[in-house]
Scaffold this active site. Structure first.
Site, PDB file in Angstrom:
ATOM      1  N   ARG A  23       0.825  -1.220   0.000  1.00 34.54           N
ATOM      2  CA  ARG A  23       0.000   0.000   0.000  1.00 34.54           C
ATOM      3  C   ARG A  23       0.854   1.263   0.000  1.00 34.54           C
ATOM      4  O   ARG A  23       0.468   2.282   0.562  1.00 34.54           O
ATOM      5  CB  ARG A  23      -0.959   0.013   1.194  1.00 34.54           C
ATOM      6  CG  ARG A  23      -1.826  -1.232   1.327  1.00 34.54           C
ATOM      7  CD  ARG A  23      -2.930  -1.294   0.301  1.00 34.54           C
ATOM      8  NE  ARG A  23      -3.945  -0.305   0.506  1.00 34.54           N
ATOM      9  CZ  ARG A  23      -5.089  -0.492   1.173  1.00 34.54           C
ATOM     10  NH1 ARG A  23      -5.344  -1.665   1.694  1.00 34.54           N
ATOM     11  NH2 ARG A  23      -5.970   0.451   1.280  1.00 34.54           N
ATOM     12  N   ARG A  27      -2.714   7.269   1.159  1.00 39.38           N
ATOM     13  CA  ARG A  27      -3.109   8.504   1.857  1.00 39.38           C
ATOM     14  C   ARG A  27      -2.064   9.110   2.781  1.00 39.38           C
ATOM     15  O   ARG A  27      -2.200  10.255   3.172  1.00 39.38           O
ATOM     16  CB  ARG A  27      -4.402   8.243   2.645  1.00 39.38           C
ATOM     17  CG  ARG A  27      -5.606   8.114   1.749  1.00 39.38           C
ATOM     18  CD  ARG A  27      -6.746   7.440   2.450  1.00 39.38           C
ATOM     19  NE  ARG A  27      -6.368   6.066   2.775  1.00 39.38           N
ATOM     20  CZ  ARG A  27      -7.138   5.223   3.444  1.00 39.38           C
ATOM     21  NH1 ARG A  27      -8.311   5.607   3.872  1.00 39.38           N
ATOM     22  NH2 ARG A  27      -6.732   3.990   3.677  1.00 39.38           N
ATOM     23  N   ARG A  36      -5.773  12.721  -5.366  1.00 38.91           N
ATOM     24  CA  ARG A  36      -7.015  12.100  -4.908  1.00 38.91           C
ATOM     25  C   ARG A  36      -8.121  13.126  -4.636  1.00 38.91           C
ATOM     26  O   ARG A  36      -9.302  12.816  -4.757  1.00 38.91           O
ATOM     27  CB  ARG A  36      -6.671  11.293  -3.654  1.00 38.91           C
ATOM     28  CG  ARG A  36      -7.786  10.673  -2.898  1.00 38.91           C
ATOM     29  CD  ARG A  36      -8.411   9.492  -3.610  1.00 38.91           C
ATOM     30  NE  ARG A  36      -9.360   8.876  -2.708  1.00 38.91           N
ATOM     31  CZ  ARG A  36     -10.546   9.403  -2.412  1.00 38.91           C
ATOM     32  NH1 ARG A  36     -10.932  10.507  -2.986  1.00 38.91           N
ATOM     33  NH2 ARG A  36     -11.343   8.790  -1.551  1.00 38.91           N
ATOM     34  N   ASP A  72      -7.269  -1.688  -6.932  1.00 43.08           N
ATOM     35  CA  ASP A  72      -7.744  -2.323  -5.705  1.00 43.08           C
ATOM     36  C   ASP A  72      -8.013  -3.796  -6.016  1.00 43.08           C
ATOM     37  O   ASP A  72      -8.268  -4.142  -7.170  1.00 43.08           O
ATOM     38  CB  ASP A  72      -9.026  -1.652  -5.194  1.00 43.08           C
ATOM     39  CG  ASP A  72      -9.280  -2.029  -3.739  1.00 43.08           C
ATOM     40  OD1 ASP A  72      -8.688  -1.401  -2.851  1.00 43.08           O
ATOM     41  OD2 ASP A  72     -10.043  -2.986  -3.491  1.00 43.08           O
ATOM     42  N   TYR A 147     -15.360 -10.401   0.833  1.00 42.68           N
ATOM     43  CA  TYR A 147     -16.025  -9.116   0.554  1.00 42.68           C
ATOM     44  C   TYR A 147     -17.316  -9.319  -0.233  1.00 42.68           C
ATOM     45  O   TYR A 147     -18.314  -8.637   0.001  1.00 42.68           O
ATOM     46  CB  TYR A 147     -15.084  -8.181  -0.211  1.00 42.68           C
ATOM     47  CG  TYR A 147     -14.014  -7.601   0.683  1.00 42.68           C
ATOM     48  CD1 TYR A 147     -14.319  -6.573   1.582  1.00 42.68           C
ATOM     49  CD2 TYR A 147     -12.710  -8.080   0.669  1.00 42.68           C
ATOM     50  CE1 TYR A 147     -13.353  -6.044   2.427  1.00 42.68           C
ATOM     51  CE2 TYR A 147     -11.732  -7.559   1.507  1.00 42.68           C
ATOM     52  CZ  TYR A 147     -12.060  -6.542   2.383  1.00 42.68           C
ATOM     53  OH  TYR A 147     -11.111  -6.031   3.228  1.00 42.68           O
TER      54      TYR A 147
HETATM   55  O1  CP3 Z   1       0.048  -1.264  -2.630  1.00 44.13           O
HETATM   56  C1  CP3 Z   1      -0.328  -0.269  -3.307  1.00 44.13           C
HETATM   57  O2  CP3 Z   1       0.107   0.875  -3.102  1.00 44.13           O
HETATM   58  C2  CP3 Z   1      -1.296  -0.480  -4.465  1.00 44.13           C
HETATM   59  C3  CP3 Z   1      -2.645  -0.115  -4.209  1.00 44.13           C
HETATM   60  C4  CP3 Z   1      -3.580  -0.987  -3.376  1.00 44.13           C
HETATM   61  C5  CP3 Z   1      -4.786  -0.467  -2.837  1.00 44.13           C
HETATM   62  N1  CP3 Z   1      -5.474  -1.494  -2.286  1.00 44.13           N
HETATM   63  C6  CP3 Z   1      -5.210   0.948  -2.908  1.00 44.13           C
HETATM   64  C7  CP3 Z   1      -6.242   1.446  -1.985  1.00 44.13           C
HETATM   65  C8  CP3 Z   1      -3.536  -2.342  -3.073  1.00 44.13           C
HETATM   66  C9  CP3 Z   1      -2.461  -3.364  -3.372  1.00 44.13           C
HETATM   67  C10 CP3 Z   1      -4.751  -2.647  -2.396  1.00 44.13           C
HETATM   68  C11 CP3 Z   1      -5.105  -4.008  -1.940  1.00 44.13           C
HETATM   69  C12 CP3 Z   1      -6.278  -4.193  -1.079  1.00 44.13           C
HETATM   70  N2  CP3 Z   1      -7.481  -3.548  -1.142  1.00 44.13           N
HETATM   71  C13 CP3 Z   1      -6.371  -5.191  -0.082  1.00 44.13           C
HETATM   72  C14 CP3 Z   1      -5.301  -6.193   0.246  1.00 44.13           C
HETATM   73  C15 CP3 Z   1      -4.232  -5.611   1.076  1.00 44.13           C
HETATM   74  C16 CP3 Z   1      -4.644  -5.213   2.457  1.00 44.13           C
HETATM   75  O3  CP3 Z   1      -4.507  -4.044   2.775  1.00 44.13           O
HETATM   76  O4  CP3 Z   1      -5.061  -6.116   3.205  1.00 44.13           O
HETATM   77  C17 CP3 Z   1      -7.644  -5.091   0.498  1.00 44.13           C
HETATM   78  C18 CP3 Z   1      -8.190  -5.940   1.629  1.00 44.13           C
HETATM   79  C19 CP3 Z   1      -8.350  -4.064  -0.178  1.00 44.13           C
HETATM   80  C20 CP3 Z   1      -9.754  -3.619   0.039  1.00 44.13           C
HETATM   81  C21 CP3 Z   1      -9.816  -2.207   0.460  1.00 44.13           C
HETATM   82  N3  CP3 Z   1      -9.560  -1.128  -0.362  1.00 44.13           N
HETATM   83  C22 CP3 Z   1     -10.174  -1.708   1.727  1.00 44.13           C
HETATM   84  C23 CP3 Z   1     -10.535  -2.575   2.936  1.00 44.13           C
HETATM   85  C24 CP3 Z   1     -10.143  -0.313   1.640  1.00 44.13           C
HETATM   86  C25 CP3 Z   1     -10.567   0.669   2.685  1.00 44.13           C
HETATM   87  C26 CP3 Z   1      -9.693   0.716   3.838  1.00 44.13           C
HETATM   88  C27 CP3 Z   1      -8.473   1.510   3.519  1.00 44.13           C
HETATM   89  O5  CP3 Z   1      -7.361   1.033   3.766  1.00 44.13           O
HETATM   90  O6  CP3 Z   1      -8.681   2.612   3.041  1.00 44.13           O
HETATM   91  C28 CP3 Z   1      -9.710   0.023   0.331  1.00 44.13           C
HETATM   92  C29 CP3 Z   1      -9.492   1.385  -0.223  1.00 44.13           C
HETATM   93  C30 CP3 Z   1      -8.137   1.668  -0.805  1.00 44.13           C
HETATM   94  N4  CP3 Z   1      -7.406   0.822  -1.602  1.00 44.13           N
HETATM   95  C31 CP3 Z   1      -7.424   2.889  -0.676  1.00 44.13           C
HETATM   96  C32 CP3 Z   1      -6.241   2.761  -1.423  1.00 44.13           C
HETATM   97  C33 CP3 Z   1      -5.171   3.801  -1.632  1.00 44.13           C
HETATM   98  C34 CP3 Z   1      -7.907   4.118   0.053  1.00 44.13           C
HETATM   99  C35 CP3 Z   1      -8.874   4.830  -0.840  1.00 44.13           C
HETATM  100  C36 CP3 Z   1      -8.837   6.321  -0.728  1.00 44.13           C
HETATM  101  O7  CP3 Z   1      -7.924   6.961  -1.287  1.00 44.13           O
HETATM  102  O8  CP3 Z   1      -9.763   6.841  -0.099  1.00 44.13           O
END
Ligand code: CP3
Length: 340
Positions: A23, A27, A36, A72, A147
């Site tokens: 990740r 943010r 964003r 995502d 999910y």
């Molecule tokens: O690694 C990276 O930088 C690449 C981008 C990436 C995102 N999500 C961007 C994201 C990757 C590899 C993911 C994977 C992801 N997404 C997982 C597996 C990894 C983990 O963290 O367990 C999961 C479970 C998700 C599902 C998901 N997406 C959730 C639960 C959430 C909300 C909670 C949170 O952390 O914000 C997201 C949103 C998300 N995915 C954001 C980003 C940058 C935040 C969105 C925003 O900018 O508001």
């Protein structure tokens, strides 16, 4: 040409330990927030120029040894026919509950249904120009199913477990369909130019080893076996799997992602030769004073004891309130302390 990350995936010796952060585009970076602020998260994922821009930010700002596609794990689930929203966590309007729901899911045509993902990869390969390799990724079938069945994040995962134990035919049909989708999705990423693939099984560790073996392992194994991975290493990250690595290993893949609940040296002993590891600093260490960050980086490197096939990473995603200068300091520590 920085090939440290790919060399380490294949277990080859490197001049210093490669590092990236799960990740890493997100943010905690003001530069991410600036992009964003102009659109929603899903719009960002679907706009290749912007998605590529935020993927590259951590390469320039932190000095990491790999870029990861910005998207995502749920992106390819939307075109299966499930309306998706982020508030900011993911929410599906109509979760999967019955066999009819499973039958209504379609397998997307990747070039037509997620063109923006493939286009982002192509832009990234061009713009990175070999500076660092590009990682593509997807969710493991079980985490995607969590999910899709729960409809959102969950604390107890009661719905998916009710389906798993109470309606095993529905569960199996769902997992088969997700696995097929995932395989086509990840192979499309490889074809578009992804140079490694990470499979995120964020929720695999909520199961007992016996249930993991029965309800998850067959699907992840089929997925990994179906990937075109002769030239593209596969990283398998199952959060919470420290006590069942012997079982998780059977899924195959080239690199095992480790969270911080397991000693990296102990994990390597269980996994044996022939499998590299990635991890495994506690993500909250990035809130500590820099002297502590340095000690903890050294501890993880010491646990690996100089063995080839180690990619440094956090044990899970970087948290949104981490000071970016601490992330940068951590990357510098890894490079400095592991220099041959
Ligand atoms: O690694 C990276 O930088 C690449 C981008 C990436 C995102 N999500 C961007 C994201 C990757 C590899 C993911 C994977 C992801 N997404 C997982 C597996 C990894 C983990 O963290 O367990 C999961 C479970 C998700 C599902 C998901 N997406 C959730 C639960 C959430 C909300 C909670 C949170 O952390 O914000 C997201 C949103 C998300 N995915 C954001 C980003 C940058 C935040 C969105 C925003 O900018 O508001």
């Amino acid at each position: 040409m920085n090939t440290r990350f790919l060399d380490a995936c294949w277990g080859k010796p490197v001049d210093r330990t490669p590092v990236w952060l799960m990740r890493q585009a997100g943010r905690y970076l003001p530069e991410y927030m600036a992009v964003r602020s102009k659109c929603t998260f899903l719009e960002l994922c679907k706009t290749p120029d912007l998605a590529a821009e935020v993927s590259i930010q951590p390469v320039d700002i932190l000095g990491v040894d790999a870029a990861i596609l910005f998207s995502d794990i749920l992106t390819p689930v939307e075109p299966m026919g499930m309306k998706l929203d982020f508030v900011p966590g993911p929410v599906f309007e109509h979760p999967i509950r019955t066999m009819a729901d499973v039958e209504a899911l379609r397998i997307p045509q990747m070039e037509q249904d997620v063109p923006y993902v493939l286009e982002t990869i192509k832009i990234l390969r061009r713009e990175l120009a070999g500076k660092v390799p590009l990682i593509g990724f997807g969710g493991a079938p079980f985490t995607l199913a969590c999910y899709m069945v729960e409809g959102k994040g969950s604390k107890d995962f009661a719905r998916i477990k009710q389906m798993m134990y109470g309606a095993p035919q529905v569960y199996a049909a769902l997992m088969e369909k997700i696995t097929t989708m995932d395989m086509e999705y990840l192979n499309a990423q490889i074809k578009a130019g992804a140079q490694a693939i990470q499979i995120f099984d964020t929720w695999g560790g909520i199961l007992s080893p016996a249930d993991y073996e029965r309800y998850v392992l067959p699907y992840t194994t089929r997925l990994i076996n179906g990937l075109n991975r002769t030239e593209t290493p596969v990283i398998h990250f199952v959060k919470g799997a420290g006590a069942m690595l012997d079982t998780v290993r059977k899924a195959g893949g080239d690199v095992m992602g480790l969270d911080w609940h397991v000693n990296l040296g102990t994990a390597r002993a269980v996994l044996g030769q022939g499998m590299a590891v990635q991890g495994n600093l506690d993500p909250t260490v990035l809130f500590a004073p820099q002297t502590v960050i340095e000690q903890e980086v050294k501890r993880v490197l010491d646990e690996n004891a100089g063995r080839p096939g180690h990619i440094f990473n956090l044990g899970h995603g970087i948290l949104p309130t981490v000071p970016p200068e601490n992330a940068r300091f951590m990357v510098d520590c890894v490079h400095r302390l592991s220099q041959k």
